[in-house]
Structures are given as structure tokens and as C-alpha cells.
Design an enzyme around this catalytic site. Structure first.
Site, PDB file in Angstrom:
ATOM      1  N   THR A 125       0.805  -1.227   0.000  1.00  0.00           N
ATOM      2  CA  THR A 125       0.000   0.000   0.000  1.00  0.00           C
ATOM      3  C   THR A 125       0.836   1.274   0.000  1.00  0.00           C
ATOM      4  O   THR A 125       1.943   1.316   0.557  1.00  0.00           O
ATOM      5  CB  THR A 125      -0.897   0.022   1.253  1.00  0.00           C
ATOM      6  OG1 THR A 125      -1.386   1.351   1.470  1.00  0.00           O
ATOM      7  CG2 THR A 125      -0.166  -0.409   2.520  1.00  0.00           C
ATOM      8  N   GLU A 127       0.281   3.621   1.850  1.00  0.00           N
ATOM      9  CA  GLU A 127       0.449   4.029   3.255  1.00  0.00           C
ATOM     10  C   GLU A 127       1.881   3.780   3.731  1.00  0.00           C
ATOM     11  O   GLU A 127       2.320   4.371   4.718  1.00  0.00           O
ATOM     12  CB  GLU A 127      -0.525   3.258   4.147  1.00  0.00           C
ATOM     13  CG  GLU A 127      -1.907   3.859   4.242  1.00  0.00           C
ATOM     14  CD  GLU A 127      -1.928   5.193   4.977  1.00  0.00           C
ATOM     15  OE1 GLU A 127      -1.459   5.252   6.116  1.00  0.00           O
ATOM     16  OE2 GLU A 127      -2.420   6.171   4.389  1.00  0.00           O
ATOM     17  N   TYR A 148      -0.954   0.332  10.882  1.00  0.00           N
ATOM     18  CA  TYR A 148      -1.328  -0.317   9.617  1.00  0.00           C
ATOM     19  C   TYR A 148      -0.187  -0.204   8.596  1.00  0.00           C
ATOM     20  O   TYR A 148       0.240  -1.205   8.002  1.00  0.00           O
ATOM     21  CB  TYR A 148      -2.605   0.326   9.048  1.00  0.00           C
ATOM     22  CG  TYR A 148      -2.910  -0.096   7.619  1.00  0.00           C
ATOM     23  CD1 TYR A 148      -3.499  -1.327   7.357  1.00  0.00           C
ATOM     24  CD2 TYR A 148      -2.589   0.726   6.537  1.00  0.00           C
ATOM     25  CE1 TYR A 148      -3.761  -1.726   6.039  1.00  0.00           C
ATOM     26  CE2 TYR A 148      -2.851   0.333   5.229  1.00  0.00           C
ATOM     27  CZ  TYR A 148      -3.432  -0.888   4.989  1.00  0.00           C
ATOM     28  OH  TYR A 148      -3.678  -1.283   3.692  1.00  0.00           O
ATOM     29  N   LYS A 152       2.085  -3.311   7.078  1.00  0.00           N
ATOM     30  CA  LYS A 152       2.143  -3.625   5.644  1.00  0.00           C
ATOM     31  C   LYS A 152       3.582  -3.550   5.124  1.00  0.00           C
ATOM     32  O   LYS A 152       3.949  -4.232   4.171  1.00  0.00           O
ATOM     33  CB  LYS A 152       1.244  -2.658   4.875  1.00  0.00           C
ATOM     34  CG  LYS A 152      -0.232  -2.995   4.986  1.00  0.00           C
ATOM     35  CD  LYS A 152      -0.558  -4.213   4.122  1.00  0.00           C
ATOM     36  CE  LYS A 152      -2.032  -4.487   4.061  1.00  0.00           C
ATOM     37  NZ  LYS A 152      -2.379  -5.524   3.083  1.00  0.00           N
TER      38      LYS A 152
HETATM   39  P1  NAP Z   1     -11.395  -4.585   2.623  1.00  0.00           P
HETATM   40  O1  NAP Z   1     -12.599  -4.275   1.792  1.00  0.00           O
HETATM   41  O2  NAP Z   1     -11.281  -4.008   3.990  1.00  0.00           O
HETATM   42  O3  NAP Z   1     -11.297  -6.176   2.728  1.00  0.00           O
HETATM   43  C1  NAP Z   1     -10.429  -6.804   3.630  1.00  0.00           C
HETATM   44  C2  NAP Z   1     -10.620  -8.297   3.538  1.00  0.00           C
HETATM   45  O4  NAP Z   1      -9.731  -8.923   4.473  1.00  0.00           O
HETATM   46  C3  NAP Z   1     -12.034  -8.775   3.917  1.00  0.00           C
HETATM   47  O5  NAP Z   1     -12.376  -9.868   3.090  1.00  0.00           O
HETATM   48  C4  NAP Z   1     -11.847  -9.253   5.354  1.00  0.00           C
HETATM   49  O6  NAP Z   1     -12.775 -10.241   5.746  1.00  0.00           O
HETATM   50  C5  NAP Z   1     -10.462  -9.865   5.251  1.00  0.00           C
HETATM   51  N1  NAP Z   1      -9.827 -10.041   6.543  1.00  0.00           N
HETATM   52  C6  NAP Z   1      -9.722  -9.151   7.565  1.00  0.00           C
HETATM   53  N2  NAP Z   1      -9.080  -9.705   8.612  1.00  0.00           N
HETATM   54  C7  NAP Z   1      -8.770 -10.978   8.240  1.00  0.00           C
HETATM   55  C8  NAP Z   1      -8.130 -12.060   8.893  1.00  0.00           C
HETATM   56  N3  NAP Z   1      -7.672 -11.954  10.138  1.00  0.00           N
HETATM   57  N4  NAP Z   1      -7.990 -13.222   8.223  1.00  0.00           N
HETATM   58  C9  NAP Z   1      -8.455 -13.357   6.960  1.00  0.00           C
HETATM   59  N5  NAP Z   1      -9.077 -12.371   6.296  1.00  0.00           N
HETATM   60  C10 NAP Z   1      -9.232 -11.193   6.930  1.00  0.00           C
HETATM   61  O7  NAP Z   1     -10.062  -4.180   1.860  1.00  0.00           O
HETATM   62  P2  NAP Z   1      -9.834  -3.833   0.311  1.00  0.00           P
HETATM   63  O8  NAP Z   1     -10.066  -2.387   0.119  1.00  0.00           O
HETATM   64  O9  NAP Z   1     -10.530  -4.827  -0.527  1.00  0.00           O
HETATM   65  O10 NAP Z   1      -8.252  -4.032   0.208  1.00  0.00           O
HETATM   66  C11 NAP Z   1      -7.691  -5.299  -0.135  1.00  0.00           C
HETATM   67  C12 NAP Z   1      -6.245  -5.359   0.337  1.00  0.00           C
HETATM   68  O11 NAP Z   1      -5.506  -4.322  -0.300  1.00  0.00           O
HETATM   69  C13 NAP Z   1      -6.045  -5.136   1.829  1.00  0.00           C
HETATM   70  O12 NAP Z   1      -4.954  -5.934   2.222  1.00  0.00           O
HETATM   71  C14 NAP Z   1      -5.689  -3.668   1.954  1.00  0.00           C
HETATM   72  O13 NAP Z   1      -4.919  -3.447   3.105  1.00  0.00           O
HETATM   73  C15 NAP Z   1      -4.891  -3.478   0.672  1.00  0.00           C
HETATM   74  N6  NAP Z   1      -4.924  -2.137   0.078  1.00  0.00           N
HETATM   75  C16 NAP Z   1      -6.105  -1.521  -0.158  1.00  0.00           C
HETATM   76  C17 NAP Z   1      -6.130  -0.281  -0.779  1.00  0.00           C
HETATM   77  C18 NAP Z   1      -7.415   0.432  -1.075  1.00  0.00           C
HETATM   78  O14 NAP Z   1      -7.367   1.630  -1.336  1.00  0.00           O
HETATM   79  N7  NAP Z   1      -8.555  -0.264  -1.105  1.00  0.00           N
HETATM   80  C19 NAP Z   1      -4.918   0.303  -1.167  1.00  0.00           C
HETATM   81  C20 NAP Z   1      -3.731  -0.374  -0.929  1.00  0.00           C
HETATM   82  C21 NAP Z   1      -3.741  -1.608  -0.322  1.00  0.00           C
HETATM   83  P3  NAP Z   1     -14.225  -9.848   6.363  1.00  0.00           P
HETATM   84  O15 NAP Z   1     -15.090  -9.519   5.172  1.00  0.00           O
HETATM   85  O16 NAP Z   1     -14.603 -11.076   7.075  1.00  0.00           O
HETATM   86  O17 NAP Z   1     -14.008  -8.656   7.250  1.00  0.00           O
HETATM   87  O1  G4F Z   2     -10.510   6.713   3.389  1.00  0.00           O
HETATM   88  P1  G4F Z   2      -9.439   6.632   4.398  1.00  0.00           P
HETATM   89  O2  G4F Z   2      -9.778   6.002   5.699  1.00  0.00           O
HETATM   90  O3  G4F Z   2      -8.228   5.913   3.687  1.00  0.00           O
HETATM   91  P2  G4F Z   2      -6.663   5.831   4.007  1.00  0.00           P
HETATM   92  O4  G4F Z   2      -6.367   6.153   5.412  1.00  0.00           O
HETATM   93  O5  G4F Z   2      -5.972   6.644   2.966  1.00  0.00           O
HETATM   94  O6  G4F Z   2      -6.380   4.281   3.775  1.00  0.00           O
HETATM   95  C1  G4F Z   2      -6.896   3.584   2.646  1.00  0.00           C
HETATM   96  O7  G4F Z   2      -5.982   3.673   1.587  1.00  0.00           O
HETATM   97  C2  G4F Z   2      -4.724   3.022   1.819  1.00  0.00           C
HETATM   98  C3  G4F Z   2      -3.866   3.248   0.561  1.00  0.00           C
HETATM   99  O8  G4F Z   2      -3.143   4.437   0.698  1.00  0.00           O
HETATM  100  C4  G4F Z   2      -4.985   1.556   2.075  1.00  0.00           C
HETATM  101  F1  G4F Z   2      -3.811   0.891   2.238  1.00  0.00           F
HETATM  102  C5  G4F Z   2      -5.857   1.399   3.302  1.00  0.00           C
HETATM  103  O9  G4F Z   2      -6.134   0.011   3.497  1.00  0.00           O
HETATM  104  C6  G4F Z   2      -7.158   2.145   3.061  1.00  0.00           C
HETATM  105  O10 G4F Z   2      -7.858   1.480   2.041  1.00  0.00           O
HETATM  106  O11 G4F Z   2      -8.878   8.109   4.724  1.00  0.00           O
HETATM  107  C7  G4F Z   2      -8.434   8.964   3.694  1.00  0.00           C
HETATM  108  C8  G4F Z   2      -8.186  10.354   4.277  1.00  0.00           C
HETATM  109  C9  G4F Z   2      -7.305  10.348   5.534  1.00  0.00           C
HETATM  110  O12 G4F Z   2      -6.386  11.394   5.438  1.00  0.00           O
HETATM  111  C10 G4F Z   2      -8.277  10.614   6.662  1.00  0.00           C
HETATM  112  O13 G4F Z   2      -7.700  11.284   7.789  1.00  0.00           O
HETATM  113  O14 G4F Z   2      -9.436  10.902   4.682  1.00  0.00           O
HETATM  114  C11 G4F Z   2      -9.276  11.506   5.955  1.00  0.00           C
HETATM  115  N1  G4F Z   2     -10.598  11.560   6.618  1.00  0.00           N
HETATM  116  C12 G4F Z   2     -11.229  12.721   6.970  1.00  0.00           C
HETATM  117  N2  G4F Z   2     -12.381  12.437   7.578  1.00  0.00           N
HETATM  118  C13 G4F Z   2     -11.352  10.534   6.992  1.00  0.00           C
HETATM  119  C14 G4F Z   2     -12.484  11.074   7.597  1.00  0.00           C
HETATM  120  N3  G4F Z   2     -11.174   9.189   6.865  1.00  0.00           N
HETATM  121  C15 G4F Z   2     -12.161   8.363   7.330  1.00  0.00           C
HETATM  122  N4  G4F Z   2     -12.018   7.030   7.175  1.00  0.00           N
HETATM  123  N5  G4F Z   2     -13.278   8.868   7.954  1.00  0.00           N
HETATM  124  C16 G4F Z   2     -13.488  10.205   8.125  1.00  0.00           C
HETATM  125  O15 G4F Z   2     -14.503  10.636   8.681  1.00  0.00           O
END
Ligand code: NAP
Ligand code: G4F
Length: 324
Positions: A125, A127, A148, A152
Site C-alpha cells: 500500500t 500508506e 497499519y 504492511k
Molecule cells: P477490505 O474491503 O477491507 O477487505 C479486507 C478483507 O480482508 C475482507 O475480506 C476481510 O474479511 C479480510 N480479513 C480481515 N481480517 C482478516 C483475517 N484476520 N484473516 C483473513 N481475512 C481477513 O479491503 P480492500 O479495500 O478490498 O483491500 C484489499 C487489500 O488491499 C487489503 O490488504 C488492503 O490493506 C490493501 N490495500 C487496499 C487499498 C485500497 O485503497 N482499497 C490500497 C492499498 C492496499 P471480512 O469480510 O470477514 O471482514
Molecule cells: O478513506 P481513508 O480512511 O483511507 P486511508 O487512510 O488513505 O487508507 C486507505 O488507503 C490506503 C492506501 O493508501 C490503504 F492501504 C488502506 O487500506 C485504506 O484502504 O482516509 C483517507 C483520508 C485520511 O487522510 C483521513 O484522515 O481521509 C481523511 N478523513 C477525513 N475524515 C477521513 C475522515 N477518513 C475516514 N475514514 N473517515 C473520516 O470521517
């Protein structure tokens, strides 16, 4: 036959990746966690496909992972499972590290010990870049700002180590934020678009948010899962950034989402300290030149397109549930 094993299959990315791989003719095996109520709404529409198989397990259960890898005999493993919420990781640092860092190690070790030559994708990520200023690419210094991000980063390095030490075809996709109508409801984009839908429908008048100044590089999740697959089809294992190359503030995303619904965000958004983080990542903006050059991957949907498509989707969903 190509056989994929996906952790995190019930999540946003897992559901899109499953659709993509089933369309490509793969047999898909997914890890699902046991919970007291079924938590499979994102993949319910795929139930009944005889090439989709779900298995109970958890990234914190190493023995279960060993048994699953041995019985499934996957040709590709996608490790998408994680405690993926940055703010929650400050509240659950131990669990976050156990799932994200040690969970990845457990899975890699299960693959290594099986002696099978399957390919491995790690969900790294942006992050991990944390406080290092943009633009960020594969050569940028890491400086995570949350449990987090740090969890990662360990998983990222252990993936590299298993590639170097054991010759495993193991890659990390360093993905910048990617969103969709299936995005978890407590991530900021989805929280905003659901809030806009509720305000437009007259169900509420305010939306509470934290830091509006942070900027993110938001892309569209279905495009990003294609990039994951492309990384595993490359001749050599390597790590790639996937990003749009555009940065927008949370404020700008708000503005776009509210104005698409004919609303002024300033009339509705209220600040709440509760959503601030102990340490913030101020600015993420990715340079995906390597993925474009080596894989032919490119993001097409921009953050402002996303704001519009997610508001439309949340409004339609809300309208349907109100009719019911
Ligand atoms: P998500 O919607 O939060 O999905 C997370 C998945 O992980 C869910 O299926 C969850 O299961 C499962 N999980 C959580 N804890 C677990 C455990 N202990 N054992 C097995 N499975 C577990 O995340 P996403 O947005 O699809 O992201 C997919 C991956 O990419 C994650 O690793 C995230 O950190 C990474 N990532 C995401 C972004 C982004 O912007 N979306 C960017 C960079 C990296 P449940 O449904 O049971 O909770
Ligand atoms: O949507 P966020 O919670 O995403 P964040 O922290 O960027 O993380 C996501 O992206 C990562 C990739 O860079 C992934 F690895 C990670 O698993 C996840 O999918 O927050 C985005 C921004 C932050 O700066 C946060 O402080 O939005 C700001 N924010 C402002 N108000 C908020 C809020 N975030 C959340 N979740 N909720 C709020 O009310």
C-alpha cells in the site's frame, strides 16, 4: 487449469478480483472468516458458480493456512486479507500486525513448506510511504505513519525476502487508494457519497468528517485488480506502483460529490475530532510509470468520476431500500 486462492475474497478488491478471474476461466478458492452472521454480500451474486469454492480460515491461523494451501494446490495466491482501516489500526495495533504482517509470513511459509511453485501477490500500500513527500514510486523511501502502514511494510519486505531467499515468484503491488460502490462504508469516499445520498433524500442534514486537508490519489478498484493479475503474468517477479497520478484533497472530493447532487458541501459538513488520526499521512500521489511501461497497465477513472459514480450508486441503493 489455473487455480487461484484469494484471502480477503469478501472485501472490495477480493470481490472484483473473483469476478475477473472467473471470467478468465480460473477456478477460484476464497478464504472466509467465520462470523455469527454471514458476511458475503459482495460475492453473494457469484454463489452457484461451480468454479468458486469458499473455505473457512483466518490469517491468524497458521495451521489452517498450511492445510488449505496443501489441499487447494493453487497456481496463484492473492493475499488481500487484512485489517485494512488505518484509524482502527491505532486502536487494534496488535491484531493489525498479527493479521497483516505475521499473516503474510504464515501464508508465505505455508507456500514455501508445501514445495509448490505457485505465484504470490501481496497487497502492499501507498500508506508505506507515509510522510515521504509525493510523487511516490517504487524507489521512494518508506516512512509509515500508522500501525497499519508499518504492518504492511513488514509484509512487503518479507515478500521480497521470500523471493530472494527461496526463488518464489512473489510480487507486491503498491496500490494507492482505490474505491468503488463496494468500498467499505467507513472509508472517507464512501462515507461522503453515502452521506450525500442520505442528505439528498432528506434523512439527515449533516456529515461529520475529520481532516479535510489530506490529499489522496484515488482510483477505481475494478481497474486495479486487473493490474494485480498482470503482475503475476509478467516474465519476472517484481514490485509495481498502481496509481492515477492525480492528487485531490478530501475537501475537493466532498465538493465534487455534493455538487453532483446539487448540494453545497459547506452547508452540511461538520468537523469531528473523533475522525482525526494520532499521526496523519498528508499527501499521497503515485507515479505508475513502471506499471505502464512493463505491464501496459493504466488507470482510466479519475477521482472526480468516482465521486459522481459513487453518489449515483449510493443514491440508487438508498432509493431502493426506502421503497422496500
Ligand atoms: P477490505 O474491503 O477491507 O477487505 C479486507 C478483507 O480482508 C475482507 O475480506 C476481510 O474479511 C479480510 N480479513 C480481515 N481480517 C482478516 C483475517 N484476520 N484473516 C483473513 N481475512 C481477513 O479491503 P480492500 O479495500 O478490498 O483491500 C484489499 C487489500 O488491499 C487489503 O490488504 C488492503 O490493506 C490493501 N490495500 C487496499 C487499498 C485500497 O485503497 N482499497 C490500497 C492499498 C492496499 P471480512 O469480510 O470477514 O471482514
Ligand atoms: O478513506 P481513508 O480512511 O483511507 P486511508 O487512510 O488513505 O487508507 C486507505 O488507503 C490506503 C492506501 O493508501 C490503504 F492501504 C488502506 O487500506 C485504506 O484502504 O482516509 C483517507 C483520508 C485520511 O487522510 C483521513 O484522515 O481521509 C481523511 N478523513 C477525513 N475524515 C477521513 C475522515 N477518513 C475516514 N475514514 N473517515 C473520516 O470521517
Amino acid at each position: 487449469m489455473n487455480r487461484a486462492f484469494i484471502t480477503g475474497i469478501t472485501g472490495q478488491d477480493g470481490s472484483y478480483l473473483t469476478e475477473f478471474l472467473l471470467d478468465k476461466g480460473y477456478e477460484v478458492h476464497g478464504l472466509v472468516r467465520r462470523s455469527s452472521t454471514l458476511n458475503r454480500s459482495r460475492i453473494d451474486h457469484l454463489a452457484g458458480n461451480d468454479r468458486l469454492h469458499l473455505h473457512y480460515g483466518d490469517l491468524t491461523d497458521g495451521v489452517g493456512l498450511v492445510n488449505l494451501v496443501r489441499s487447494i494446490e493453487p497456481t496463484e495466491v492473492y493475499n488481500l486479507g487484512a485489517q485494512s482501516h488505518v484509524k482502527v489500526s491505532f486502536e487494534m495495533p496488535d491484531y493489525t500486525a498479527s493479521t497483516n504482517s505475521i499473516g503474510t509470513l504464515r501464508l508465505l511459509e505455508a507456500i514455501r513448506a508445501s514445495g509448490m511453485s505457485c505465484k504470490f501477490y501481496q497487497a502492499s500500500t501507498s500508506e508505506m510511504f507515509g510522510s515521504t513527500p509525493p510523487p511516490q514510486n517504487e524507489d521512494t523511501t518508506f516512512h509509515p505513519r500508522s500501525p497499519y502502514g508499518a504492518s504492511k511494510l513488514q509484509a512487503h519486505w518479507v515478500t521480497i525476502n521470500y523471493r530472494e531467499a527461496y526463488g518464489l515468484f512473489a510480487v507486491s503491488g503498491i496500490l494507492f487508494n482505490h474505491e468503488s460502490p463496494r468500498r467499505g462504508e467507513n472509508f472517507v469516499t464512501r462515507k461522503i457519497t453515502r452521506g450525500v445520498a442520505a442528505i439528498r433524500a432528506g434523512l439527515t442534514d449533516t456529515l461529520e468528517l475529520g481532516n479535510l486537508d489530506a490529499t489522496r490519489d484515488w482510483g477505481y478498484a475494478p481497474e486495479y485488480v486487473v493490474g494485480m493479475w498482470q503482475m503475476l503474468q509478467a516474465d519476472e517477479p517484481d514490485d509495481y506502483v498502481l496509481a492515477t497520478g492525480e492528487g485531490h484533497s478530501v475537501r475537493a472530493f466532498c465538493e465534487a460529490a455534493f455538487s453532483h447532487a446539487g448540494l453545497n458541501w459547506q452547508d452540511h459538513v461538520v468537523h469531528n475530532d473523533m475522525y482525526e488520526r494520532p499521526s496523519e499521512v498528508d499527501a499521497l500521489l503515485g507515479d505508475a510509470t513502471k506499471a505502464r511501461t512493463h505491464l501496459g497497465w493504466e488507470a482510466k477513472t479519475t477521482a472526480l468520476d468516482l465521486a459522481r459514480l459513487m453518489v449515483d450508486s449510493d443514491s440508487a441503493e438508498l432509493e431502493m431500500s426506502l421503497k422496500k
